[in-house]
Write a protein that holds these residues in place. Structure first.
Motif, PDB file in Angstrom:
ATOM      1  N   MET A  97       0.998  -1.122  -0.024  1.00 44.47           N
ATOM      2  CA  MET A  97       0.111   0.088  -0.083  1.00 44.47           C
ATOM      3  C   MET A  97       0.830   1.150   0.029  1.00 44.47           C
ATOM      4  O   MET A  97       1.898   1.379   0.309  1.00 44.47           O
ATOM      5  N   VAL A  98       0.460   2.156  -0.830  1.00 42.21           N
ATOM      6  CA  VAL A  98       1.204   3.698  -0.689  1.00 42.21           C
ATOM      7  C   VAL A  98       1.470   4.160   0.724  1.00 42.21           C
ATOM      8  O   VAL A  98       0.641   3.809   1.509  1.00 42.21           O
ATOM      9  N   THR A  99       2.600   4.442   0.971  1.00 39.72           N
ATOM     10  CA  THR A  99       3.008   5.204   2.515  1.00 39.72           C
ATOM     11  C   THR A  99       1.917   6.043   2.908  1.00 39.72           C
ATOM     12  O   THR A  99       1.651   7.114   2.122  1.00 39.72           O
ATOM     13  N   GLY A 100       1.575   5.979   4.080  1.00 38.87           N
ATOM     14  CA  GLY A 100       0.746   6.902   4.650  1.00 38.87           C
ATOM     15  C   GLY A 100      -0.863   6.401   4.334  1.00 38.87           C
ATOM     16  O   GLY A 100      -1.537   7.316   4.594  1.00 38.87           O
ATOM     17  N   CYS A 101      -0.992   5.445   3.925  1.00 41.77           N
ATOM     18  CA  CYS A 101      -2.542   5.069   3.173  1.00 41.77           C
ATOM     19  C   CYS A 101      -3.473   5.296   4.416  1.00 41.77           C
ATOM     20  O   CYS A 101      -3.105   4.652   5.557  1.00 41.77           O
ATOM     21  N   THR A 102      -4.460   5.786   4.228  1.00 41.08           N
ATOM     22  CA  THR A 102      -5.517   5.746   5.288  1.00 41.08           C
ATOM     23  C   THR A 102      -6.832   5.466   4.552  1.00 41.08           C
ATOM     24  O   THR A 102      -8.135   5.882   5.140  1.00 41.08           O
ATOM     25  N   VAL A 103      -6.935   4.795   3.435  1.00 47.52           N
ATOM     26  CA  VAL A 103      -7.998   4.255   2.764  1.00 47.52           C
ATOM     27  C   VAL A 103      -8.584   3.099   3.448  1.00 47.52           C
ATOM     28  O   VAL A 103      -8.187   2.040   3.435  1.00 47.52           O
ATOM     29  N   THR A 104      -9.575   3.334   4.145  1.00 53.22           N
ATOM     30  CA  THR A 104     -10.158   2.304   5.134  1.00 53.22           C
ATOM     31  C   THR A 104     -10.491   1.031   4.334  1.00 53.22           C
ATOM     32  O   THR A 104     -10.891   0.025   5.028  1.00 53.22           O
ATOM     33  N   GLY A 105     -11.148   1.468   3.260  1.00 56.40           N
ATOM     34  CA  GLY A 105     -11.533   0.038   2.505  1.00 56.40           C
ATOM     35  C   GLY A 105     -10.558  -1.062   2.425  1.00 56.40           C
ATOM     36  O   GLY A 105     -11.192  -2.266   1.960  1.00 56.40           O
ATOM     37  N   LEU A 106      -9.352  -0.598   2.175  1.00 54.68           N
ATOM     38  CA  LEU A 106      -8.232  -1.630   2.010  1.00 54.68           C
ATOM     39  C   LEU A 106      -8.180  -2.454   3.221  1.00 54.68           C
ATOM     40  O   LEU A 106      -8.019  -3.666   3.291  1.00 54.68           O
ATOM     41  N   PHE A 107      -8.383  -1.825   4.372  1.00 56.55           N
ATOM     42  CA  PHE A 107      -8.184  -2.503   5.599  1.00 56.55           C
ATOM     43  C   PHE A 107      -9.452  -3.329   6.062  1.00 56.55           C
ATOM     44  O   PHE A 107      -9.611  -4.374   6.641  1.00 56.55           O
ATOM     45  N   ASP A 108     -10.763  -2.705   5.388  1.00 51.87           N
ATOM     46  CA  ASP A 108     -11.960  -3.741   5.365  1.00 51.87           C
ATOM     47  C   ASP A 108     -11.693  -4.953   4.896  1.00 51.87           C
ATOM     48  O   ASP A 108     -12.100  -6.077   4.994  1.00 51.87           O
ATOM     49  N   ALA A 109     -10.935  -4.974   3.416  1.00 46.83           N
ATOM     50  CA  ALA A 109     -11.025  -5.982   2.791  1.00 46.83           C
ATOM     51  C   ALA A 109      -9.743  -7.092   3.231  1.00 46.83           C
ATOM     52  O   ALA A 109     -10.115  -8.213   3.262  1.00 46.83           O
ATOM     53  N   LEU A 156       0.008  -5.768 -15.774  1.00 47.36           N
ATOM     54  CA  LEU A 156      -0.506  -5.994 -14.520  1.00 47.36           C
ATOM     55  C   LEU A 156      -2.110  -5.439 -14.792  1.00 47.36           C
ATOM     56  O   LEU A 156      -2.564  -4.663 -15.568  1.00 47.36           O
ATOM     57  N   ARG A 157      -2.946  -6.320 -13.960  1.00 47.55           N
ATOM     58  CA  ARG A 157      -4.194  -6.129 -13.986  1.00 47.55           C
ATOM     59  C   ARG A 157      -4.471  -5.091 -12.944  1.00 47.55           C
ATOM     60  O   ARG A 157      -3.832  -4.938 -11.915  1.00 47.55           O
ATOM     61  N   ALA A 158      -5.636  -4.252 -12.924  1.00 42.46           N
ATOM     62  CA  ALA A 158      -5.742  -3.019 -12.395  1.00 42.46           C
ATOM     63  C   ALA A 158      -7.331  -2.940 -11.903  1.00 42.46           C
ATOM     64  O   ALA A 158      -8.284  -3.325 -12.613  1.00 42.46           O
ATOM     65  N   LEU A 159      -7.564  -2.679 -10.534  1.00 48.37           N
ATOM     66  CA  LEU A 159      -9.117  -2.384 -10.209  1.00 48.37           C
ATOM     67  C   LEU A 159      -9.053  -0.858  -9.633  1.00 48.37           C
ATOM     68  O   LEU A 159      -8.527  -0.674  -8.523  1.00 48.37           O
ATOM     69  N   PRO A 160      -9.616  -0.008 -10.637  1.00 50.05           N
ATOM     70  CA  PRO A 160      -9.705   1.433  -9.968  1.00 50.05           C
ATOM     71  C   PRO A 160     -10.441   1.455  -8.833  1.00 50.05           C
ATOM     72  O   PRO A 160     -11.583   1.000  -8.513  1.00 50.05           O
ATOM     73  N   ILE A 161     -10.092   2.557  -7.766  1.00 51.80           N
ATOM     74  CA  ILE A 161     -10.784   2.424  -6.676  1.00 51.80           C
ATOM     75  C   ILE A 161     -11.460   3.866  -6.387  1.00 51.80           C
ATOM     76  O   ILE A 161     -12.482   4.207  -6.061  1.00 51.80           O
ATOM     77  N   ILE A 162     -10.550   4.885  -6.635  1.00 55.40           N
ATOM     78  CA  ILE A 162     -10.872   6.456  -6.473  1.00 55.40           C
ATOM     79  C   ILE A 162     -10.567   7.206  -7.654  1.00 55.40           C
ATOM     80  O   ILE A 162      -9.357   7.003  -8.220  1.00 55.40           O
ATOM     81  N   SER A 163     -11.463   8.015  -8.293  1.00 54.80           N
ATOM     82  CA  SER A 163     -10.801   8.791  -9.513  1.00 54.80           C
ATOM     83  C   SER A 163     -11.098  10.129  -8.866  1.00 54.80           C
ATOM     84  O   SER A 163     -12.532  10.557  -8.464  1.00 54.80           O
ATOM     85  N   VAL A 266      -5.968   8.811  -9.683  1.00 52.59           N
ATOM     86  CA  VAL A 266      -6.780   7.579  -9.535  1.00 52.59           C
ATOM     87  C   VAL A 266      -6.240   6.718  -8.463  1.00 52.59           C
ATOM     88  O   VAL A 266      -4.790   6.506  -8.798  1.00 52.59           O
ATOM     89  N   LEU A 267      -6.695   6.199  -7.403  1.00 59.62           N
ATOM     90  CA  LEU A 267      -5.987   5.178  -6.643  1.00 59.62           C
ATOM     91  C   LEU A 267      -6.456   3.561  -7.313  1.00 59.62           C
ATOM     92  O   LEU A 267      -7.639   3.428  -7.374  1.00 59.62           O
ATOM     93  N   ALA A 289     -15.472  -4.273  -0.448  1.00 65.04           N
ATOM     94  CA  ALA A 289     -15.195  -3.261   0.415  1.00 65.04           C
ATOM     95  C   ALA A 289     -15.374  -1.811  -0.325  1.00 65.04           C
ATOM     96  O   ALA A 289     -15.883  -0.870   0.307  1.00 65.04           O
ATOM     97  N   PHE A 290     -14.875  -1.937  -1.447  1.00 68.46           N
ATOM     98  CA  PHE A 290     -14.918  -0.502  -2.029  1.00 68.46           C
ATOM     99  C   PHE A 290     -16.367  -0.188  -3.198  1.00 68.46           C
ATOM    100  O   PHE A 290     -16.227   0.976  -3.808  1.00 68.46           O
ATOM    101  N   ASP A 291     -17.048  -1.287  -3.116  1.00 70.94           N
ATOM    102  CA  ASP A 291     -18.314  -1.210  -3.710  1.00 70.94           C
ATOM    103  C   ASP A 291     -17.979  -1.107  -5.304  1.00 70.94           C
ATOM    104  O   ASP A 291     -18.633   0.055  -5.863  1.00 70.94           O
ATOM    105  N   VAL A 292     -17.057  -1.636  -5.742  1.00 69.04           N
ATOM    106  CA  VAL A 292     -16.787  -1.579  -7.207  1.00 69.04           C
ATOM    107  C   VAL A 292     -17.384  -2.661  -8.141  1.00 69.04           C
ATOM    108  O   VAL A 292     -17.156  -3.968  -7.790  1.00 69.04           O
TER     109      VAL A 292
END
Length: 303
Positions: A97-109, A156-163, A266-267, A289-292
């Protein structure tokens, strides 16, 4: 009849001889020959014509070849199915995860995955986006939440989370604080506080400035977005952040849209297409978790 006998028979047929077949299956030539003779005895018919210098299949051998290949393919499928189950029972999963990540969806996953597969050992690593991508490519990480600049990382495959767009964030007393928006030219007249090179937000900023011939004055850099914001709160420069990060400092910073910043940030979660069952299972939990939705398009930009 044994699977290894079928394997040796297929090897001889495909390699055109006992010597090359023995090299392929890593046993002696005499061992290959002995096992195929035993197979012929079990089947009651010769499979290989040994009368000429070149090995050829008999009519019975030609008839048996495709069935032998199919049997080996089925056995391989059984092994893979069991390996996939074992991978979710006692495997390992390394998530970046990117340094300083505060995206709670990742932690939920992560929590949902751990609850469903408690036997999988989870490792979490922090780094900037460029290095996380290299970790995933090299297999040092199974997947990673990154910010990318441009298309998804190659291979790589990618799942966009936030734009979301980039913003300039300043304390209320700053000369820009009353502006509805700013341009890159205007930002160039102020010291900037940014994330370092190798992060998506910085890449988006640098590319936008380069496209417009603007030379920004980077006064300070910090690897954590929260630190960038805190430095701006203290008047040490104009912070360049994503819209959602700046929103978390609404009481201390005024977020100004950057009119000509170009493509939004985009994350995204990235992983190798050939990743094992555990990474793909984690992606499923991340979608929840991210409802994607499953048909979400490719990444355009990432933080």
């Amino acid at each position: 009849m044994e699977l290894r006998q079928l394997e040796y028979f297929v090897a001889v047929a495909e390699e055109g001889g006992f010597t090359r077949a023995a090299e392929r299956v890593h046993i002696s030539q005499s061992g290959v020959s002995a096992q195929i003779r035993q197979l012929e005895r079990d089947l009651g018919a010769p499979l290989i014509d040994r009368s000429a210098r070149t090995v050829t299949l008999t009519a019975a051998g030609a008839a048996a070849l495709e069935h032998a290949r199919a049997a080996l393919a089925c056995a391989d499928a059984v092994r893979k199915a069991v390996d996939e189950v074992n991978g979710l029972v006692r495997g390992r999963l390394t998530v970046g995860m990117v340094t300083g990540c505060t995206v709670t969806g990742l932690f939920d996953a992560l929590a949902a995955f751990h609850g469903r597969h408690p036997g999988v050992e989870i490792t979490l690593v922090e780094d900037n986006s460029d290095r996380l991508v290299e970790r995933v490519r090299a297999g040092a990480a199974d997947l990673a939440l990154i910010g990318a600049s441009g298309a998804p990382p190659e291979g790589l495959r990618a799942l966009p989370i936030i734009s979301e767009p980039l913003v300039a964030a300043v304390p209320p007393g700053h000369p820009l604080a009353t502006r509805p928006a700013v341009t890159l030219d205007e930002l160039a007249g102020h010291p900037l506080v940014c994330l370092p090179e190798g992060t998506g937000i910085r890449a988006v900023l640098d590319e936008a400035c380069a496209a417009r011939g603007v030379r920004p004055g980077i006064a300070l850099q910090a690897t954590a977005p929260g630190t960038v914001a805190d430095l701006a709160v203290r008047g040490l420069g104009v912070a360049v952040l994503s819209e959602s990060i700046a929103a978390g400092y609404a009481g201390s910073l005024v977020a100004l849209p950057i009119e000509d910043a170009g493509t939004p940030a985009v994350l995204a979660l990235v992983w190798r297409p050939a990743a094992g069952p555990a990474p793909h299972e984690f992606v499923r939990h991340a979608r929840e978790a991210f409802d994607v939705p499953e048909d979400r398009g490719p990444v355009a930009r990432a933080r």
